[in-house]
Scaffold this active site. Sequence first.
Site, mmCIF file in Angstrom:
data_model
loop_
_atom_site.group_PDB
_atom_site.id
_atom_site.type_symbol
_atom_site.label_atom_id
_atom_site.label_comp_id
_atom_site.label_asym_id
_atom_site.label_seq_id
_atom_site.Cartn_x
_atom_site.Cartn_y
_atom_site.Cartn_z
ATOM 1 C CB SER A 150 -4.370 -14.624 -3.779
ATOM 2 O OG SER A 150 -2.998 -14.745 -4.237
ATOM 3 C CE1 TYR A 163 -1.385 -11.740 -0.391
ATOM 4 C CE2 TYR A 163 -0.502 -13.829 -1.737
ATOM 5 C CZ TYR A 163 -2.020 -12.698 -0.856
ATOM 6 O OH TYR A 163 -2.561 -11.750 -2.431
HETATM 7 P P1 NAD Z 1 -4.134 -2.790 -2.352
HETATM 8 O O1 NAD Z 1 -2.312 -2.615 -1.505
HETATM 9 O O2 NAD Z 1 -4.245 -1.755 -3.602
HETATM 10 O O3 NAD Z 1 -5.566 -2.039 -1.027
HETATM 11 C C1 NAD Z 1 -5.149 -2.395 -0.144
HETATM 12 C C2 NAD Z 1 -6.324 -1.812 0.354
HETATM 13 O O4 NAD Z 1 -6.177 -2.962 1.734
HETATM 14 C C3 NAD Z 1 -5.161 -1.052 0.696
HETATM 15 O O5 NAD Z 1 -5.954 0.448 -0.207
HETATM 16 C C4 NAD Z 1 -5.634 -1.123 2.012
HETATM 17 O O6 NAD Z 1 -5.210 0.528 2.788
HETATM 18 C C5 NAD Z 1 -5.997 -1.487 2.537
HETATM 19 N N1 NAD Z 1 -5.757 -2.184 3.641
HETATM 20 C C6 NAD Z 1 -4.393 -2.808 3.890
HETATM 21 N N2 NAD Z 1 -4.392 -3.275 5.704
HETATM 22 C C7 NAD Z 1 -5.612 -2.234 6.308
HETATM 23 C C8 NAD Z 1 -5.919 -2.742 7.408
HETATM 24 N N3 NAD Z 1 -5.549 -3.829 8.336
HETATM 25 N N4 NAD Z 1 -7.376 -2.342 7.709
HETATM 26 C C9 NAD Z 1 -8.228 -1.554 6.856
HETATM 27 N N5 NAD Z 1 -7.492 -2.291 5.679
HETATM 28 C C10 NAD Z 1 -7.216 -1.827 5.249
HETATM 29 O O7 NAD Z 1 -3.912 -3.919 -2.372
HETATM 30 P P2 NAD Z 1 -4.661 -4.401 -3.919
HETATM 31 O O8 NAD Z 1 -3.965 -5.380 -4.662
HETATM 32 O O9 NAD Z 1 -6.219 -4.048 -4.091
HETATM 33 O O10 NAD Z 1 -5.179 -6.524 -3.485
HETATM 34 C C11 NAD Z 1 -6.759 -6.570 -2.083
HETATM 35 C C12 NAD Z 1 -6.992 -7.512 -1.576
HETATM 36 O O11 NAD Z 1 -6.376 -8.337 -3.376
HETATM 37 C C13 NAD Z 1 -5.734 -7.961 -0.843
HETATM 38 O O12 NAD Z 1 -6.334 -9.118 0.498
HETATM 39 C C14 NAD Z 1 -4.886 -9.174 -1.545
HETATM 40 O O13 NAD Z 1 -4.486 -10.347 -0.843
HETATM 41 C C15 NAD Z 1 -5.937 -9.684 -2.411
HETATM 42 N N6 NAD Z 1 -4.296 -10.205 -4.042
HETATM 43 C C16 NAD Z 1 -4.407 -8.847 -4.330
HETATM 44 C C17 NAD Z 1 -3.464 -9.455 -5.752
HETATM 45 C C18 NAD Z 1 -2.719 -8.850 -6.348
HETATM 46 O O14 NAD Z 1 -1.794 -9.196 -7.440
HETATM 47 N N7 NAD Z 1 -2.906 -7.154 -6.723
HETATM 48 C C19 NAD Z 1 -3.052 -10.681 -6.364
HETATM 49 C C20 NAD Z 1 -3.999 -11.689 -5.287
HETATM 50 C C21 NAD Z 1 -5.380 -11.781 -4.605
#
Ligand code: NAD
Length: 268
Positions: A150, A163
């Site tokens: 991130s 985070y």
């Molecule tokens: P999201 O909530 O849409 O998807 C995350 C997925 O991870 C979900 O399907 C959830 O069920 C799964 N998950 C969470 N905890 C889990 C566990 N203990 N075991 C198995 N599965 C688990 O989130 P996203 O926005 O797609 O985020 C995905 C990654 O991208 C994360 O690591 C997040 O930190 C990173 N990220 C997101 C953003 C953003 O703005 N959305 C920005 C930078 C980084």
Amino acid sequence: MIPGMTSGNPPGPHGTAAAAGVDLTGRTALVTGAGSGIGRACATALAAAGARVHVVDMAAAAANTVAEAIGGRAHVVDLARAETVGELPADVDILVNNAGLQHVAPLTEFPPDRFALMQRVMVHAPFLLIRRTLPHMRAHGWGRIVNVSSAHGLRASAFKAGYVTAKHALEGLSKVAAVEGAPYGVTSNCVNPGYVRTPLVERQIAAQAAAHGIDAGQVVSDVLLSRSAVKRLIEPEEVAAAVLWLCGPHTGYVTGASIPLDGGWTAA
Ligand code: NAD
């Protein structure tokens, strides 16, 4: 062919693999958190490039839906439980450590159990998965580890102790994997998105509104995009395109890197 999996090739004579210039036919990928958001987009892009994809998520319905859509195989596991990682396949060529969660609270009020959970899912599970899959990659002289970090792997923001700590740790883990993998044709990199249009961010907008005492619209303009030069959220497919590029033919020298996809946030 792994039982329950197809090649993941899209219908049509050429599919999108040729269009993206990345052919992953014969490769196997494992994507965590693949039931939603960025993970789903990555799984879809890797499958469209020809990879067999293991769709790993704790949300059963979401994992099954994605696996069915892309011809992959669903694994319903809670990555916070270290023992479940041992149930996942070790023979993968591409590992995308993506699963994650957010919690927004001032440091002095940050729940310790939530902090610990975030480190288990976003640091300990990636460590265990790299540890588990690196021997296969090394043995085959090729591997791609992509860690979805991130902008918060490079910068801090208020109210995100769990985070920011986890993502900075993931950066270090990724670099060690890069150094140890290099002699065997294995690269390890981070992608560092700003705010992506996913359910995680939608939930966060409400949480930030409460923490800052402002409304949701102000959260997007004044908090989420305040440090971004490009004034829009990034789409999951744009993150997946960078992940796919890292798995492609021109990136053998790109390792130990962290690639900002942040609209200029960390440049400013
Ligand atoms: P999201 O909530 O849409 O998807 C995350 C997925 O991870 C979900 O399907 C959830 O069920 C799964 N998950 C969470 N905890 C889990 C566990 N203990 N075991 C198995 N599965 C688990 O989130 P996203 O926005 O797609 O985020 C995905 C990654 O991208 C994360 O690591 C997040 O930190 C990173 N990220 C997101 C953003 C953003 O703005 N959305 C920005 C930078 C980084």
